[in-house]
Scaffold this motif. Structure first.
Motif, PDB file in Angstrom:
ATOM      1  N   LEU A   1      -8.788   2.169   7.153  1.00 12.39           N
ATOM      2  CA  LEU A   1      -9.250   0.781   7.205  1.00 12.39           C
ATOM      3  C   LEU A   1     -10.722   0.640   6.836  1.00 12.39           C
ATOM      4  CD1 LEU A   1      -8.261  -2.059   7.819  1.00 12.39           C
ATOM      5  CD2 LEU A   1      -8.936  -1.731  10.195  1.00 12.39           C
ATOM      6  N   ASN A   2     -11.594   1.389   7.461  1.00 12.62           N
ATOM      7  CA  ASN A   2     -13.035   1.279   7.177  1.00 12.62           C
ATOM      8  C   ASN A   2     -13.354   1.652   5.737  1.00 12.62           C
ATOM      9  OD1 ASN A   2     -13.577   0.469   9.815  1.00 12.62           O
ATOM     10  ND2 ASN A   2     -13.890   2.569  10.532  1.00 12.62           N
ATOM     11  N   GLN A   3     -12.705   2.700   5.257  1.00 16.02           N
ATOM     12  CA  GLN A   3     -12.918   3.137   3.873  1.00 16.02           C
ATOM     13  C   GLN A   3     -12.464   2.067   2.883  1.00 16.02           C
ATOM     14  OE1 GLN A   3     -10.858   6.768   2.869  1.00 16.02           O
ATOM     15  NE2 GLN A   3     -11.251   6.526   0.670  1.00 16.02           N
ATOM     16  N   LEU A   4     -11.303   1.453   3.162  1.00 17.45           N
ATOM     17  CA  LEU A   4     -10.791   0.403   2.273  1.00 17.45           C
ATOM     18  C   LEU A   4     -11.713  -0.806   2.265  1.00 17.45           C
ATOM     19  CD1 LEU A   4      -6.970   0.527   3.133  1.00 17.45           C
ATOM     20  CD2 LEU A   4      -8.024   1.143   0.952  1.00 17.45           C
TER      21      LEU A   4
ATOM     22  N   PHE B   1       0.860  -1.176   0.000  1.00 15.52           N
ATOM     23  CA  PHE B   1       0.000   0.000   0.000  1.00 15.52           C
ATOM     24  C   PHE B   1       0.899   1.229   0.000  1.00 15.52           C
ATOM     25  CE2 PHE B   1      -3.261   2.779   2.280  1.00 15.52           C
ATOM     26  CZ  PHE B   1      -4.008   2.974   1.127  1.00 15.52           C
ATOM     27  N   PRO B   2       1.344   1.670  -1.180  1.00 12.30           N
ATOM     28  CA  PRO B   2       2.365   2.730  -1.276  1.00 12.30           C
ATOM     29  C   PRO B   2       2.027   4.025  -0.542  1.00 12.30           C
ATOM     30  CG  PRO B   2       2.079   1.658  -3.392  1.00 12.30           C
ATOM     31  CD  PRO B   2       1.000   1.133  -2.492  1.00 12.30           C
ATOM     32  N   ILE B   3       0.740   4.320  -0.429  1.00 11.83           N
ATOM     33  CA  ILE B   3       0.380   5.581   0.230  1.00 11.83           C
ATOM     34  C   ILE B   3       0.558   5.497   1.745  1.00 11.83           C
ATOM     35  CG2 ILE B   3      -2.078   5.132   0.655  1.00 11.83           C
ATOM     36  CD1 ILE B   3      -2.655   7.960  -0.315  1.00 11.83           C
ATOM     37  N   GLY B   4       0.574   4.263   2.290  1.00  9.24           N
ATOM     38  CA  GLY B   4       0.820   4.057   3.711  1.00  9.24           C
ATOM     39  C   GLY B   4      -0.390   4.321   4.594  1.00  9.24           C
ATOM     40  N   ASN B   5      -0.193   4.092   5.916  1.00  5.54           N
ATOM     41  CA  ASN B   5      -1.198   4.378   6.940  1.00  5.54           C
ATOM     42  C   ASN B   5      -2.516   3.656   6.688  1.00  5.54           C
ATOM     43  OD1 ASN B   5      -2.372   5.396   9.211  1.00  5.54           O
ATOM     44  ND2 ASN B   5      -2.148   7.555   8.645  1.00  5.54           N
ATOM     45  N   VAL B   6      -2.469   2.311   6.671  1.00  3.89           N
ATOM     46  CA  VAL B   6      -3.676   1.505   6.470  1.00  3.89           C
ATOM     47  C   VAL B   6      -4.694   1.703   7.587  1.00  3.89           C
ATOM     48  CG1 VAL B   6      -4.575  -0.842   6.256  1.00  3.89           C
ATOM     49  CG2 VAL B   6      -2.467  -0.201   5.077  1.00  3.89           C
TER      50      VAL B   6
ATOM     51  N   GLU C   1     -27.940 -13.843  -6.753  1.00  2.53           N
ATOM     52  CA  GLU C   1     -27.738 -12.672  -5.897  1.00  2.53           C
ATOM     53  C   GLU C   1     -26.414 -12.898  -5.172  1.00  2.53           C
ATOM     54  OE1 GLU C   1     -29.744 -10.326  -2.095  1.00  2.53           O
ATOM     55  OE2 GLU C   1     -31.012 -11.540  -3.426  1.00  2.53           O
ATOM     56  N   SER C   2     -25.406 -12.140  -5.562  1.00  2.39           N
ATOM     57  CA  SER C   2     -24.058 -12.356  -5.021  1.00  2.39           C
ATOM     58  C   SER C   2     -23.584 -11.144  -4.231  1.00  2.39           C
ATOM     59  CB  SER C   2     -23.068 -12.653  -6.153  1.00  2.39           C
ATOM     60  OG  SER C   2     -23.030 -11.585  -7.077  1.00  2.39           O
ATOM     61  N   LYS C   3     -22.793 -11.424  -3.205  1.00  2.00           N
ATOM     62  CA  LYS C   3     -22.222 -10.362  -2.380  1.00  2.00           C
ATOM     63  C   LYS C   3     -20.864 -10.798  -1.864  1.00  2.00           C
ATOM     64  CE  LYS C   3     -23.093  -7.550   1.746  1.00  2.00           C
ATOM     65  NZ  LYS C   3     -24.006  -7.305   2.892  1.00  2.00           N
ATOM     66  N   VAL C   4     -19.884  -9.903  -1.948  1.00  2.00           N
ATOM     67  CA  VAL C   4     -18.546 -10.160  -1.424  1.00  2.00           C
ATOM     68  C   VAL C   4     -18.270  -9.144  -0.324  1.00  2.00           C
ATOM     69  CG1 VAL C   4     -16.091 -10.375  -1.914  1.00  2.00           C
ATOM     70  CG2 VAL C   4     -17.769 -11.007  -3.671  1.00  2.00           C
ATOM     71  N   GLU C   5     -17.973  -9.655   0.846  1.00  5.17           N
ATOM     72  CA  GLU C   5     -17.662  -8.794   1.998  1.00  5.17           C
ATOM     73  C   GLU C   5     -16.179  -8.912   2.310  1.00  5.17           C
ATOM     74  OE1 GLU C   5     -19.425  -9.984   5.676  1.00  5.17           O
ATOM     75  OE2 GLU C   5     -19.456  -7.931   6.462  1.00  5.17           O
ATOM     76  N   VAL C   6     -15.503  -7.777   2.374  1.00  7.12           N
ATOM     77  CA  VAL C   6     -14.063  -7.740   2.594  1.00  7.12           C
ATOM     78  C   VAL C   6     -13.756  -7.235   3.999  1.00  7.12           C
ATOM     79  CG1 VAL C   6     -11.945  -6.526   1.947  1.00  7.12           C
ATOM     80  CG2 VAL C   6     -13.399  -7.508   0.181  1.00  7.12           C
ATOM     81  N   GLU C   7     -12.786  -7.900   4.624  1.00  5.89           N
ATOM     82  CA  GLU C   7     -12.312  -7.467   5.945  1.00  5.89           C
ATOM     83  C   GLU C   7     -10.787  -7.554   5.962  1.00  5.89           C
ATOM     84  OE1 GLU C   7     -12.628  -8.700  10.693  1.00  5.89           O
ATOM     85  OE2 GLU C   7     -13.608  -9.924   9.145  1.00  5.89           O
ATOM     86  N   ILE C   8     -10.123  -6.420   6.042  1.00  8.37           N
ATOM     87  CA  ILE C   8      -8.659  -6.421   6.140  1.00  8.37           C
ATOM     88  C   ILE C   8      -8.270  -6.783   7.561  1.00  8.37           C
ATOM     89  CG2 ILE C   8      -6.600  -4.974   6.034  1.00  8.37           C
ATOM     90  CD1 ILE C   8      -7.921  -3.394   3.792  1.00  8.37           C
ATOM     91  N   VAL C   9      -7.567  -7.876   7.720  1.00  8.98           N
ATOM     92  CA  VAL C   9      -7.218  -8.387   9.060  1.00  8.98           C
ATOM     93  C   VAL C   9      -5.726  -8.256   9.354  1.00  8.98           C
ATOM     94  CG1 VAL C   9      -9.157  -9.974   9.138  1.00  8.98           C
ATOM     95  CG2 VAL C   9      -6.973 -10.745   8.185  1.00  8.98           C
ATOM     96  N   GLN C  10      -4.931  -7.949   8.339  1.00 11.33           N
ATOM     97  CA  GLN C  10      -3.488  -7.835   8.555  1.00 11.33           C
ATOM     98  C   GLN C  10      -2.932  -6.768   7.613  1.00 11.33           C
ATOM     99  OE1 GLN C  10      -1.385 -11.550   8.300  1.00 11.33           O
ATOM    100  NE2 GLN C  10       0.622 -10.591   8.268  1.00 11.33           N
TER     101      GLN C  10
END
Length: 374
Positions: free
Chosen positions: A301-304, A292-297, A360-369
């Motif tokens: 986090l919520n926005q991503l 993540f070149p811009i840094g500061n995940v 009906e499809s849905k993908v939920e993303v959660e950044i954990v690391q």
């Protein structure tokens, strides 16, 4: 006494008799790859790759052995006849017991591929671990590429397929696993799609070839292939994505690279009173940020999570649309109908039921690391 001696000798002869049906390796020419193509004249072109062993003397007087490949091909009516014809061109007997690959040319794959595999399933000496793939253009042409890292083109292609399987880019498919899927009315197959790249000097993985009724009907790109395999609950060791989070491709800081750390897939099939089929497909991805070149995940986090969930959900819809367009039931919806909604299945048109399924499809993303530790 003489009778006993005669009986003893007879028994010994029976016990020491060798096997009459021998396949001596010294007479065998091992097939490493088999190709199936259709010519411009609509004739069947059968091709093989075999080892080409040669020796060179070094300045030290020692001898080194190097392995290369030789490609043979012929026009025939069936694969067995093609092998018989090629057997007359080489000093030895062609043996497919160590075959690594079965490659279908694009034009050939648009017809029914099952008849070409019949001889392989009938022959007890055939290698059931051979990998399969479709090649854009003619499959036999890919065998003429000179690999840079491997002396054998067959081993080069096999290594490429195995590494992309590990990275969840193509499905893990062999001639053994293919049989049950191909003969199942409620499921269609998907195979790796290869192409010749860089002015005919390299072999690239293009994505996945989609089949309906054992015929090539569509394709998925490399990025779509990874998402499809996740939706189909077939994750390899790694599953990586690079996503644009600002819809601007001009800067490196607009991208994020991710790897799937864990996942959960839920697929529910239901049928209403009118016989309409509905599928709820939900995918939960736990992701690790690898770049993540811009840094500061943490700050974003919520926005991503929100933006990536929206992006993946949209792409999942496109993947499903392509599958339905190709009429390729690689999810095995028909198999679930057969098992749990058999009455509805009996009323379905087996040739077109998948096109009419409501997804009906849905993908939920959660950044954990997003660092070296969770």
């Amino acid at each position: 006494m003489k009778v006993k001696t005669l009986v003893t000798i007879s028994i010994c002869l029976l016990l020491t008799t060798g096997c009459w049906d021998q396949n001596l390796m010294k007479n065998a020419i091992l097939i490493q790859t088999i190709t199936f193509d259709r010519t411009d004249e609509d004739k069947f072109l059968f091709g093989i790759s075999i080892p080409d062993i040669y020796s060179n003397s070094l300045t030290t007087g020692q001898e080194t052995i190097a392995s290369n490949s030789q490609t043979l091909s012929t026009i025939a009516n069936t694969p067995r006849e093609g092998r018989m014809k090629l057997n007359t061109e080489i000093p030895g007997n062609l043996d497919a017991s160590k075959n690594k690959l079965i490659l279908f040319g694009e034009q050939f794959a648009k017809g029914d591929i099952y008849p070409s595999l019949d001889v392989i399933w009938r022959d007890p000496r055939s290698s059931m671990s051979a990998k399969l793939a479709v090649v854009k253009g003619a499959a036999v042409d890919i065998l003429n590429i000179k690999p840079k890292l491997e002396s054998s083109i067959s081993q080069n292609i096999l290594n490429l397929i195995q590494s992309t399987e590990t990275n969840t880019i193509i499905p893990d498919e062999t001639i053994q696993t293919l049989a049950s899927e191909m003969l199942d009315l409620g499921e269609d197959i998907a195979l790796p799609l290869l192409k010749i790249g860089h002015n005919g000097t390299t072999i690239d993985v293009e994505g996945i070839a989609l089949f309906n009724d054992r015929k090539l009907t569509g394709t998925l790109s490399q990025g779509e292939s990874t998402l499809f395999l996740l939706l189909n609950n077939k994750r390899g060791k790694y599953a990586r994505f690079t996503k644009n989070i600002n819809n601007n491709k001009s800067k490196m800081t607009n991208f994020i690279s991710l790897n799937v750390d864990n996942m959960r897939r839920k697929l529910n099939v239901s049928v209403d009173k009118d016989g309409n089929v509905f599928v709820n497909l939900n995918l939960h991805l736990e992701l690790a940020v690898e770049e993540f070149p811009i840094g500061n995940v943490p700050k974003k986090l919520n926005q991503l999570n929100e933006e990536l969930s929206k992006s993946f959900t949209s792409e999942a819809g496109e993947v499903i649309h392509k599958l339905q367009e190709a009429n390729c039931d690689a999810f095995g919806i028909g198999r679930r109908l057969i098992a749990f909604h058999h009455g509805a299945w009996l009323k379905k048109d087996k040739a077109s039921y998948f096109k009419n399924v409501k997804f009906e499809s849905k993908v939920e993303v959660e950044i954990v690391q997003y660092g070296i530790v969770k």
